[in-house]
Design a protein around this motif. Structure first.
Motif, PDB file in Angstrom:
ATOM      1  N   GLN A 132       0.708  -1.166  -0.029  1.00 31.42           N
ATOM      2  CA  GLN A 132      -0.039   0.133  -0.025  1.00 31.42           C
ATOM      3  C   GLN A 132       0.926   1.120   0.008  1.00 31.42           C
ATOM      4  O   GLN A 132       0.523   2.227  -0.898  1.00 31.42           O
ATOM      5  CB  GLN A 132      -0.943   0.013   1.300  1.00 31.42           C
ATOM      6  N   PHE A 133       1.741   1.129   0.884  1.00 30.11           N
ATOM      7  CA  PHE A 133       2.798   2.311   0.791  1.00 30.11           C
ATOM      8  C   PHE A 133       3.537   2.729  -0.300  1.00 30.11           C
ATOM      9  O   PHE A 133       3.319   3.679  -1.012  1.00 30.11           O
ATOM     10  CB  PHE A 133       3.948   1.817   1.979  1.00 30.11           C
ATOM     11  N   GLU A 134       3.815   1.537  -1.183  1.00 27.10           N
ATOM     12  CA  GLU A 134       4.650   2.057  -2.432  1.00 27.10           C
ATOM     13  C   GLU A 134       3.394   2.363  -3.354  1.00 27.10           C
ATOM     14  O   GLU A 134       3.712   3.203  -4.176  1.00 27.10           O
ATOM     15  CB  GLU A 134       5.179   0.663  -3.047  1.00 27.10           C
ATOM     16  N   ASP A 135       2.285   1.889  -3.341  1.00 29.57           N
ATOM     17  CA  ASP A 135       1.175   2.443  -4.291  1.00 29.57           C
ATOM     18  C   ASP A 135       0.834   3.672  -3.968  1.00 29.57           C
ATOM     19  O   ASP A 135       0.783   4.763  -4.788  1.00 29.57           O
ATOM     20  CB  ASP A 135       0.059   1.228  -4.453  1.00 29.57           C
ATOM     21  N   LEU A 136       0.609   3.986  -2.748  1.00 26.28           N
ATOM     22  CA  LEU A 136      -0.058   5.287  -2.205  1.00 26.28           C
ATOM     23  C   LEU A 136       1.065   6.719  -2.458  1.00 26.28           C
ATOM     24  O   LEU A 136       0.602   7.580  -2.894  1.00 26.28           O
ATOM     25  CB  LEU A 136      -0.693   5.393  -1.025  1.00 26.28           C
ATOM     26  N   SER A 137       2.154   6.165  -2.216  1.00 24.43           N
ATOM     27  CA  SER A 137       3.223   7.082  -2.159  1.00 24.43           C
ATOM     28  C   SER A 137       3.236   8.079  -3.578  1.00 24.43           C
ATOM     29  O   SER A 137       3.769   8.992  -3.748  1.00 24.43           O
ATOM     30  CB  SER A 137       4.246   6.744  -1.902  1.00 24.43           C
ATOM     31  N   LYS A 138       2.835   7.314  -4.492  1.00 23.82           N
ATOM     32  CA  LYS A 138       2.898   8.046  -5.913  1.00 23.82           C
ATOM     33  C   LYS A 138       1.944   9.195  -6.069  1.00 23.82           C
ATOM     34  O   LYS A 138       1.948  10.005  -6.863  1.00 23.82           O
ATOM     35  CB  LYS A 138       2.925   7.197  -7.262  1.00 23.82           C
ATOM     36  N   ILE A 139       0.892   9.180  -5.198  1.00 25.22           N
ATOM     37  CA  ILE A 139      -0.094  10.111  -5.567  1.00 25.22           C
ATOM     38  C   ILE A 139       0.117  11.695  -5.348  1.00 25.22           C
ATOM     39  O   ILE A 139      -0.222  12.245  -6.053  1.00 25.22           O
ATOM     40  CB  ILE A 139      -1.442   9.792  -4.467  1.00 25.22           C
ATOM     41  N   LYS A 140       1.235  11.777  -4.395  1.00 23.97           N
ATOM     42  CA  LYS A 140       1.438  13.161  -4.466  1.00 23.97           C
ATOM     43  C   LYS A 140       2.173  13.818  -5.656  1.00 23.97           C
ATOM     44  O   LYS A 140       2.009  14.808  -5.959  1.00 23.97           O
ATOM     45  CB  LYS A 140       2.537  13.399  -3.114  1.00 23.97           C
ATOM     46  N   TYR A 141       2.576  12.841  -6.351  1.00 24.38           N
ATOM     47  CA  TYR A 141       3.197  13.367  -7.782  1.00 24.38           C
ATOM     48  C   TYR A 141       2.278  13.435  -8.653  1.00 24.38           C
ATOM     49  O   TYR A 141       1.987  14.661  -9.371  1.00 24.38           O
ATOM     50  CB  TYR A 141       4.331  12.413  -8.369  1.00 24.38           C
ATOM     51  N   LEU A 142       0.983  12.882  -8.555  1.00 25.59           N
ATOM     52  CA  LEU A 142      -0.299  13.231  -9.289  1.00 25.59           C
ATOM     53  C   LEU A 142      -0.661  14.413  -8.966  1.00 25.59           C
ATOM     54  O   LEU A 142      -1.064  15.261  -9.972  1.00 25.59           O
ATOM     55  CB  LEU A 142      -1.155  11.938  -9.011  1.00 25.59           C
ATOM     56  N   PHE A 143      -0.861  14.650  -7.710  1.00 24.95           N
ATOM     57  CA  PHE A 143      -1.360  15.979  -7.230  1.00 24.95           C
ATOM     58  C   PHE A 143      -0.459  17.362  -7.923  1.00 24.95           C
ATOM     59  O   PHE A 143      -0.727  18.285  -8.272  1.00 24.95           O
ATOM     60  CB  PHE A 143      -1.377  16.004  -5.795  1.00 24.95           C
ATOM     61  N   LEU A 144       1.006  17.014  -7.795  1.00 28.40           N
ATOM     62  CA  LEU A 144       1.893  17.968  -8.169  1.00 28.40           C
ATOM     63  C   LEU A 144       1.720  18.159  -9.862  1.00 28.40           C
ATOM     64  O   LEU A 144       1.673  19.393 -10.211  1.00 28.40           O
ATOM     65  CB  LEU A 144       3.335  17.495  -8.039  1.00 28.40           C
ATOM     66  N   ILE A 145       1.280  17.085 -10.518  1.00 29.42           N
ATOM     67  CA  ILE A 145       1.018  17.539 -12.102  1.00 29.42           C
ATOM     68  C   ILE A 145      -0.279  17.909 -12.048  1.00 29.42           C
ATOM     69  O   ILE A 145      -0.190  19.111 -12.845  1.00 29.42           O
ATOM     70  CB  ILE A 145       1.103  15.898 -12.668  1.00 29.42           C
ATOM     71  N   ILE A 146      -1.069  17.788 -11.286  1.00 29.09           N
ATOM     72  CA  ILE A 146      -2.313  18.736 -11.371  1.00 29.09           C
ATOM     73  C   ILE A 146      -2.147  20.071 -11.296  1.00 29.09           C
ATOM     74  O   ILE A 146      -2.525  20.935 -11.785  1.00 29.09           O
ATOM     75  CB  ILE A 146      -3.509  18.235 -10.311  1.00 29.09           C
ATOM     76  N   VAL A 147      -1.207  20.242  -9.945  1.00 30.50           N
ATOM     77  CA  VAL A 147      -0.778  21.587  -9.829  1.00 30.50           C
ATOM     78  C   VAL A 147      -0.108  22.550 -10.973  1.00 30.50           C
ATOM     79  O   VAL A 147      -0.307  23.514 -11.288  1.00 30.50           O
ATOM     80  CB  VAL A 147      -0.083  21.687  -8.556  1.00 30.50           C
ATOM     81  N   LEU A 148       0.686  21.687 -11.601  1.00 31.54           N
ATOM     82  CA  LEU A 148       1.615  22.332 -12.476  1.00 31.54           C
ATOM     83  C   LEU A 148       0.864  22.383 -14.122  1.00 31.54           C
ATOM     84  O   LEU A 148       1.078  23.215 -14.790  1.00 31.54           O
ATOM     85  CB  LEU A 148       2.734  21.570 -12.495  1.00 31.54           C
ATOM     86  N   PHE A 149       0.006  21.047 -14.396  1.00 31.76           N
ATOM     87  CA  PHE A 149      -0.198  21.098 -15.913  1.00 31.76           C
ATOM     88  C   PHE A 149      -1.683  21.618 -16.227  1.00 31.76           C
ATOM     89  O   PHE A 149      -1.581  22.105 -17.298  1.00 31.76           O
ATOM     90  CB  PHE A 149      -0.170  19.711 -16.191  1.00 31.76           C
ATOM     91  N   ILE A 150      -2.403  21.789 -15.032  1.00 31.09           N
ATOM     92  CA  ILE A 150      -3.774  22.185 -15.428  1.00 31.09           C
ATOM     93  C   ILE A 150      -3.742  23.674 -15.848  1.00 31.09           C
ATOM     94  O   ILE A 150      -4.480  24.315 -16.715  1.00 31.09           O
ATOM     95  CB  ILE A 150      -4.633  21.808 -14.080  1.00 31.09           C
ATOM     96  N   PRO A 151      -3.085  24.450 -15.019  1.00 33.20           N
ATOM     97  CA  PRO A 151      -2.740  25.945 -15.289  1.00 33.20           C
ATOM     98  C   PRO A 151      -2.180  26.002 -16.717  1.00 33.20           C
ATOM     99  O   PRO A 151      -2.749  26.837 -17.414  1.00 33.20           O
ATOM    100  CB  PRO A 151      -1.810  26.495 -14.254  1.00 33.20           C
ATOM    101  N   LEU A 152      -1.394  25.066 -17.125  1.00 25.58           N
ATOM    102  CA  LEU A 152      -0.499  25.485 -18.541  1.00 25.58           C
ATOM    103  C   LEU A 152      -1.668  25.139 -19.434  1.00 25.58           C
ATOM    104  O   LEU A 152      -1.798  25.590 -20.648  1.00 25.58           O
ATOM    105  CB  LEU A 152       0.433  24.246 -18.548  1.00 25.58           C
ATOM    106  N   LEU A 153      -2.663  24.080 -19.345  1.00 23.51           N
ATOM    107  CA  LEU A 153      -3.430  23.688 -20.149  1.00 23.51           C
ATOM    108  C   LEU A 153      -4.603  24.939 -20.366  1.00 23.51           C
ATOM    109  O   LEU A 153      -5.142  25.154 -21.568  1.00 23.51           O
ATOM    110  CB  LEU A 153      -4.206  22.425 -19.840  1.00 23.51           C
ATOM    111  N   MET A 154      -4.723  25.401 -19.036  1.00 25.04           N
ATOM    112  CA  MET A 154      -5.644  26.697 -19.277  1.00 25.04           C
ATOM    113  C   MET A 154      -4.976  27.854 -20.023  1.00 25.04           C
ATOM    114  O   MET A 154      -5.626  28.457 -20.844  1.00 25.04           O
ATOM    115  CB  MET A 154      -5.778  27.431 -17.836  1.00 25.04           C
ATOM    116  N   GLY A 155      -3.625  28.027 -20.056  1.00 26.24           N
ATOM    117  CA  GLY A 155      -2.749  28.880 -20.812  1.00 26.24           C
ATOM    118  C   GLY A 155      -2.839  28.842 -21.960  1.00 26.24           C
ATOM    119  O   GLY A 155      -3.088  29.596 -22.867  1.00 26.24           O
ATOM    120  N   ILE A 156      -3.109  27.575 -22.611  1.00 27.17           N
ATOM    121  CA  ILE A 156      -3.309  27.281 -24.163  1.00 27.17           C
ATOM    122  C   ILE A 156      -4.793  27.084 -24.694  1.00 27.17           C
ATOM    123  O   ILE A 156      -4.799  26.726 -25.510  1.00 27.17           O
ATOM    124  CB  ILE A 156      -2.321  26.023 -24.645  1.00 27.17           C
TER     125      ILE A 156
END
Lengths: 337, 770, 421
Positions: A132-156
């Protein structure tokens, strides 16, 4: 003289020190606005500006707003502004590395207080299994991608303006932080558009999961925090580091047992020197729990600010000369578990 | 020779599909024959149809191979371009039957090839605009090179044409360093080899068994003859630019290739196709020099020349200084550090090529090839110039810049010197990269300040993105699109009223004149005074007054009917425009009032009760003041539907009763009210915005206009007060649902956690076989 | 004085007493500067083995076959842990009739002891963790004699999460079983106190070890072995007090710069099969060859005291988990599949105690120690640490050959030391 300083530092009661620092930071960052203190909007912690009296803003907000500018503006001169803002964030970050998480972040402090409540209620904590630890610990990177890429998608132009600050709409800190000033105005679902509805509903769900999760698991949210992921990418630049001397380590697992974030590498990795992992919140409990001399240490530049020592260990675990009275036991009574 | 070897995981030859593509000699032969046929057919086609109608030849040469194929394969798989080149392919056979002489020393000069490329191609390209767009010229050039190649192959051995004469021979060798593949042998198998089939099979007279140790493949063009001869040859995946992490013998010619190609392409394009398209193009030095020599038509060539001068200067002088600082000799520093420039051209070119592929080349290639095969096809390009996402291809050159810095750092690490010297040496050695960064920033600056030349003035002008007008148009167009189903009604007018407007409705494009200017200057706000949709009041009797947040008079600059005032602090700014006239024996006293709340996020101002204080002034006889409610506690307060607004009317600073207040909303809702004995009037803004959910915009702004009318014995008083209102957030924010959802989450999660923890008492759970 | 024939039990006691007193007298007399506080320990062993004194008459005696049984839990449940590993040749001979001749002498001795049933403190229940093959099988043999044995599942790997969870559950089962046997409940405060008490005992051992790091070592290795062996069965409070006295005396000795070894005595790290009283043959030979044992990596000594338990939340489940972790993860017993931890421990000891060489002793018949010999030797070679490998058992006849080899090794170390100087 230096030896004396080291001895005092190494023997400190980490729990008390940490509690004090966390309390002061919490008061400062959550209520500082009442004293008109403003630290700017590049803070590397979850000091949520939805809490009106907060003393600054979490860096993820300006980051999202800046990245959502139209792409041509962003790649034109405005990009410099983003870089400058980022350097501001880095400036704050360099001082404490991930200790921002363990000692300053008001959201983290709140979780520690929920943990204290649980301890008082004598409820035992939950842990993740290794899988569970190994699978769940990747979720924070998913949120970071949301933080970084959704605004970029808004920008284009792919996403519209209802996606602005999308992470903030689903962040539990937005819901929970204003509670500290008695403001419950963020306990809403925003029905103005489908996107807003889904995101704010997610926000409420995450807030609920946060409250429950932090009660049963130590530092539940820190596992999923995108700020933690952002920190880790730059952690090597900081002036404080968490280091290990593998040859002294007996792999006894004490550090792993006390670690809030269940980081196995602390105990099992005897080759790396820099033992800071992406989940670590630098609470330094591992150093406090290590019984070997100098196996784990917390360095500021090259100065060993806090090392594991036998003496410190014995002091913290209260291993003192036991009283002569025999241990009490009850034949038929209830165990006070 | 070994017949079997256990291949590593990263060996391409061990992979099913890729291994086939790269190793199978029959497939390679077929591929090369196809390319050769295509090549010669395109040449023939170019001669047969020499006019511009022939798009096949240009599609083959300039669409596919240069630069798309070359720039895409070089930094990835390596010298694939050379691998399938018809010159090399046919040349091998020609050499077999040729004289096999050794090339004389004076011809064994890589600068011949470089010279042909830089001067013969790029120089011509810039000086004679559009020279290579003609199929005849293209075909002629390539035929000339082919003939030259065949002659050289016939006379000399070891494929010397590829190494020295071919314009892109040294170029591909130089840029191959970025690739993530490498050809070498399994040294374990080579230890006991006595026959060295790989070296005897190599037509280039190379020794593949030394590649691993030497950390480079010299002039290898990936013909794979050695791979067919012995199984110990491997073609492995590595990290990109892996070679550059260790010591490596780099030729002077390679570094000069980097510098000159960098000058010829990114910099020259930046000059000739970039800066030349700005409004101040004529001020640049190359155009001035061209004018001086009266060769204005060949200004491109001068741009090219200056590009070379600048680049060479920065490169050599920078590295010279670096070598002096590092206390090493110039030559070794030149090659060791100069190699760090390798990503600059490749990435700039990659970004540009990919972008033009989507906007131009795609159509050209498909239609061109169709034409070559004899039928007519019509396709549209995948994207248009100016599409948002294409901007990301501009990022590529920055990736190249960053990587160049990183490579320079890596190369620095291999040099022995003190840390301080290395720091300074690094700075100077990176002068070329810094120059390139400066060029980019300067270009951006020039375009944002001066704008692009108008279209049609100089052929094609692409830089629409840099004009200041389009940017807000971009934003506004989205907004307009959104509101299109819910159209704004005509603004409310009365031919006798004057009123302030925050927007300039006389412009075709929506323009909000109030964007604060760049930081450092005091922000200003611009408003317009209108009387109707066509004219502005040109009344000599018009006087204007403006009050700031502290209720002191401030300047109001006017230009036509636009008024500008400074808004340094957050708070309420009030404007009055008074106009008096007589008509048919009646006196009219018209006042236009505007109350503007300025809120700046970065400001240190705090919203206190003073902000809400009423403004009492004696500049106008009649006044209508909005009474601010208790809820208003921030600079970002907006009127919302459902809020009650309270106003108080004054005449000569005394409350005015029985005056008429007319309220008109944008949606044409009208209400007429009378002021009571205190002069106050209150009304609730109706909810009048009910679009479908998809179109609901919570920031939908609507206008309203209040008109205060009062007539006494002498004059008719009219005062206008515009305001805006938004949807009420209580209408779309639900606490109830939120609480329900939160409770549900807590309960469900609580139950799940509880059950899960209870399960711990059960014996060991199963392992999953997934 | 009676003319009765000696019963087998009496004969056994006499022989064991002879073995014991031989060693104790050697310790008392044959080495220079004996310690006064060690007299407590000598007397303790004398009382137990020569006079068959029972130490724990009022408490339940919980026998343990290996160090992996957590003593903290036993103390918390008001029991007394008695480690049953046996070092007597007498018992070894008895066991030799019941077990294969080639079996590990320690296990033979233990089984023999049980077979004879001749205990001064007879264990009421025995817990046997499934560590090495011989001890695992010995459990069933002992059970056939009529003793109450309870097997505790011990994993043979320790890296994975599965083995950690497995052991935690075993410890919990052990605790449940023991508390049923005792009729007492495990409470939070009891466990906390026992953890702290044992932690305190461990810290005393660490202080003792610190003295051995000095250049002038005030205590013999063989004395330390005796002290730690005493922990197997002594009353813990008495042991703690005696240790404190010992430490005080050592403090004195350090100030007076009393050295129990010579100036160029080689410093030895002793590793391998545990020397159990009175089978101190090899350590005795080493120290009689003018060397000094400064550290050891054995389960009868260092391994018991080295790692202390750290607890995060002082509630029952967390304490149990921390205890289990300490007994599994820190264990350097060779019964595990991989032995990197043991190698690292030995290297760390050599470095920390500034040792000149390592003596690796395996019992003849001990599969696990014998099989690890190769990797340990290779690792020592890589580090440049001289190592001597010995095989021995309990029989007294081997003395000559072993002493020759040991002396030769010590000589080579002395030469090395001289050359270094």
């Amino acid at each position: 003289m230096l030896k004396k300083i080291h001895t005092i530092l190494n023997n400190m009661n980490l729990q008390k020190v940490r509690f004090t620092v966390q309390l002061l930071s919490f008061v400062l960052f959550v209520y500082g606005g009442y004293f008109a203190i403003d630290f700017g909007s590049k803070l590397p912690i979850f000091a949520c500006p939805y809490n009106k009296e907060a003393v600054g803003a979490c860096y993820l907000i300006p980051l999202q707003h800046q990245l959502s500018m139209p792409a041509q503006v962003l790649l034109g001169g405005a990009g410099i502004g983003v870089i400058v803002g980022f350097l501001g964030f880095l400036f704050w970050f360099i001082f404490l590395n991930k200790a921002w998480c363990g000692y300053v972040c008001p959201f983290g402090t709140f979780q520690d207080w929920l943990t204290m409540l649980r301890k008082k209620m004598r409820v035992r904590f939950s842990i993740y299994t290794q899988n569970q630890f190994e699978d769940l610990s990747k979720i924070k990177y998913l949120f970071l991608i949301i933080v970084l890429f959704i605004p970029l998608l808004m920008g284009i132009g792919v996403l519209g303006s209802e996606w602005s600050a999308s992470f903030c709409q689903m962040c539990p800190a937005r819901v929970v932080s204003p509670m500290f000033s008695g403001d419950f105005s963020q306990w809403i679902i925003d029905f103005s558009s489908i996107t807003a509805m889904i995101l704010t509903a997610l926000g409420m769900i995450f807030a609920g999961l946060f409250l429950l999760g932090s009660f049963v698991k130590k530092r539940f949210f820190c596992f999923f925090c995108p700020m933690s992921a952002l920190h880790f990418i730059f952690s090597n630049l900081s002036m404080v580091q968490l280091k290990k001397d593998g040859s002294k380590c007996t792999k006894c697992g004490d550090c792993y047992a006390v670690c809030d974030m269940q980081i196995k590498d602390i105990a099992d990795d005897v080759t790396s020197i820099n033992i800071l992992r992406d989940d670590c919140i630098m609470c330094l409990k591992c150093i406090a729990a290590c019984p070997e001399e100098d196996a784990l240490h917390f360095d500021i530049f090259k100065f060993r600010a806090f090392s594991s020592t036998k003496e410190g260990f014995e002091k913290r675990m209260n291993i003192e000369k036991p009283k002569q009275a025999e241990v009490k036991f009850s034949q038929k009574g209830h165990s006070d578990d | 020779m070994v017949h079997f070897v256990k291949r590593d995981k990263n060996d391409i030859f061990s992979k099913p599909v890729l291994g086939f593509l790269f190793k199978n000699s029959r497939f390679l032969l077929l591929l090369r024959v196809t390319v050769a046929i295509l090549f010669f057919y395109a040449l023939y086609f170019g001669f047969a149809h020499p006019t511009r109608e022939n798009i096949f030849t240009t599609a083959v040469f300039w669409g596919v191979f240069w630069a798309l194929f070359m720039v895409v394969t070089l930094p990835t798989f390596g010298r694939i371009f050379c691998s399938i080149c018809p010159h090399g392919f046919l040349g091998k056979y020609i050499t077999r039957f040729g004289l096999k002489k050794t090339m004389p020393k004076y011809l064994q000069n890589r600068y011949i090839g470089i010279g042909i490329l830089v001067v013969g191609w790029w120089g011509v390209y810039y000086t004679f605009d559009g020279f290579f767009k003609s199929p005849l010229n293209t075909a002629a050039m390539f035929s000339g090179l082919t003939i030259l190649a065949f002659i050289v192959y016939y006379f000399y051995k070891d494929m010397s044409y590829c190494k020295f004469i071919c314009p892109i021979g040294t170029l591909t060798r130089a840029y191959d360093k970025l690739s993530f593949t490498k050809l070498e042998t399994y040294s374990q198998s080579c230890k006991e080899c006595r026959t060295f089939e790989c070296a005897s099979a190599c037509q280039y007279n190379l020794k593949p068994f030394t590649f691993a140790k030497k950390n480079q493949t010299d002039d290898c063009t990936l013909c794979m003859d050695c791979a067919s001869s012995c199984e110990a040859v491997a073609f492995k995946f590595t990290k990109p630019a892996q070679q550059l992490s260790s010591k490596l013998k780099i030729l002077n010619a390679e570094v000069w290739t980097y510098i000159l190609i960098f000058a010829s392409i990114p910099v020259s394009m930046g000059f000739a196709h970039g800066l030349n398209r700005s409004k101040i193009a004529d001020e640049f030095i190359w155009n001035k020099t061209a004018e001086f020599f009266d060769l204005g038509h060949y200004a491109g060539g001068f741009a090219f020349l200056y590009a070379i001068i600048f680049s060479v200067f920065f490169a050599t002088f920078g590295i010279y200084l670096a070598s002096k600082i590092l206390k090493k000799d110039y030559d070794s520093t030149f090659t060791n550090l100069g190699v760090a420039l390798v990503p600059l051209f490749i990435f700039a070119s990659l970004g540009h090529t990919l972008e033009t592929f989507f906007t131009k080349e795609y159509k050209m290639i498909i239609e061109g090839f169709a034409q070559g095969l004899g039928f007519l096809v019509h396709v549209e390009n995948i994207a248009q110039r100016g599409d948002g996402w294409l901007v990301y291809f501009e990022l590529f050159k920055w990736i190249g810049i960053v990587w160049a810095f990183m490579l320079l750092y890596k190369r620095m690490q291999l040099i022995e010197a003190t840390k301080l010297r290395k720091v300074f040496g690094y700075f100077f050695a990176s002068s070329v990269i810094l120059f390139y960064i400066a060029l980019n920033i300067y270009t951006g600056y020039v375009f944002s300040k001066y704008g692009a030349k108008e279209r049609g003035e100089h052929g094609s002008s692409r830089d629409v993105s840099h004009s200041p007008v389009s940017e807000s148009a971009l934003q506004d167009s989205k907004r307009v699109k959104k509101n299109s189903t819910y159209e704004a009604k005509k603004p409310i007018i009365d031919e006798e009223q004057i009123y302030f407007s925050l927007t300039n409705t006389s412009l075709k494009m929506h323009s909000h004149g109030g964007r604060p200017e760049a930081k450092g200057t005091i922000p200003t706000k611009k408003v317009w005074l209108l009387a109707d949709t066509k004219n502005s009041p040109h009344d000599e009797n018009l006087t204007t007054y403006a009050f700031d947040t502290m209720h002191t008079l401030i300047d109001l600059k006017s230009q036509n009917n636009a008024y500008t005032f400074e808004i340094p602090k957050n708070g309420y700014y009030t404007l009055f425009a008074v106009s008096q006239n007589s008509k048919d024996g009646n006196n009219f006293y018209k006042v236009a009032k505007l109350e503007y709340l300025h809120g700046n996020h970065g400001s240190k101002d705090i919203y206190t009760e003073d902000i809400k204080k009423q403004l009492s002034q004696n500049k106008t006889k009649i006044d209508l003041i909005r009474i601010k409610s208790k809820d208003e506690d921030s600079f970002f307060y907006t009127n919302q539907m459902g809020n009650t607004l309270t106003f108080q009317a004054f005449l000569d600073n005394k409350p005015l009763q029985n005056a008429t207040v007319n309220i008109e909303l944008q949606s044409a809702w009208i209400k007429k009210l009378q002021t009571d004995e205190n002069g106050t009037v209150a009304f609730t803004i109706v909810r009048d915005y009910f679009p479908s959910w998809n179109e609901f915009d919570k920031r939908y702004k609507q206008n309203m206009l209040l008109t205060l009318k009062y007539s006494d014995d002498t004059t008719n008083y009219i005062l206008t007060y515009p305001a805006t209102y938004y949807p009420n957030n209580n209408d779309y924010e639900s606490y109830g649902y939120a609480l329900m959802l939160m409770t549900l989450t807590l309960v469900v999660a609580g139950i799940v956690v509880y059950r899960y923890r209870k399960n711990r008492l059960k014996p060991f759970k199963e392992e999953s076989y997934a | 004085m009676t003319n009765a024939i000696e019963t087998p039990k009496e004969k056994q006691n006499r022989h064991k007493a002879m073995e014991a007193i031989k060693l104790l007298n050697t310790l008392r007399e044959d080495f220079k500067s004996p310690l006064r506080s060690m007299e407590y320990f000598y007397k303790l062993f004398e009382d137990v083995h020569c006079h068959q004194k029972a130490l724990h008459e009022d408490k339940t005696k919980i026998g343990t076959m290996c160090i992996q049984i957590p003593s903290e839990i036993i103390y918390a449940l008001d029991g007394v842990p008695i480690r049953l590993c046996n070092g007597f040749y007498t018992d070894d001979e008895i066991g030799g009739d019941l077990l294969p001749q080639k079996a590990c002498p320690l296990v033979k001795a233990t089984v023999g002891h049980f077979a004879s049933g001749n205990f001064s403190d007879m264990p009421d229940i025995v817990f046997s963790p499934t560590t090495c093959d011989q001890k695992t099988k010995a459990g069933a043999v002992i059970e056939s004699f009529g003793y109450k044995i309870f097997d505790v599942d011990f994993p043979r790997t320790k890296e994975s999460e599965a083995s950690r969870e497995y052991w935690r559950r075993s410890v919990k089962q052990f605790a449940v079983e023991l508390s049923k046997f005792q009729g007492k409940k495990l409470t939070r405060s009891n466990l906390e106190n026992s953890i702290k008490k044992i932690g305190y005992a461990q810290s005393l051992y660490h202080k003792l070890s610190d003295f051995r790091k000095l250049d002038v070592v005030p205590i013999l290795g063989i004395d330390v072995f005796l002290v730690t062996n005493a922990f197997f069965f002594d009353k813990i409070d008495n042991w703690i007090e005696a240790m404190q006295n010992l430490l005080k005396e050592l403090e004195q000795r350090v100030q007076n710069k009393i050295n129990v070894a010579g100036k160029i005595s080689p410093r030895i790290v002793y590793t391998g099969s545990p020397p159990i009283f009175p089978n101190f043959k090899i350590p005795q030979l080493i120290e009689e060859s003018d060397a000094i044992i400064v550290a050891d990596e054995t389960c009868s000594s260092n391994r018991m005291f080295n790692d202390m338990v750290a607890v995060d939340e002082w509630n029952l489940y967390d304490m149990m988990d921390s205890i289990s972790d300490k007994y599994l993860k820190a264990c350097t017993c060779p019964i595990f599949t991989k032995n990197e931890d043991r190698i690292r421990r030995v290297i760390q000891l050599v470095k920390a105690y500034k040792a000149d060489g390592v003596v690796y002793q395996a019992f003849a018949g001990c599969t696990v120690y014998e099989m690890e010999q190769r990797s340990v030797l290779e690792a020592m070679e890589k580090e440049g640490i001289p190592i001597l490998y010995l095989e021995s058992d309990y029989s007294p006849s081997q003395g000559g050959q072993l002493s020759t080899r040991i002396e030769a090794f010590m000589e080579s170390l002395k030469t090395r030391r001289r050359n270094k100087k």
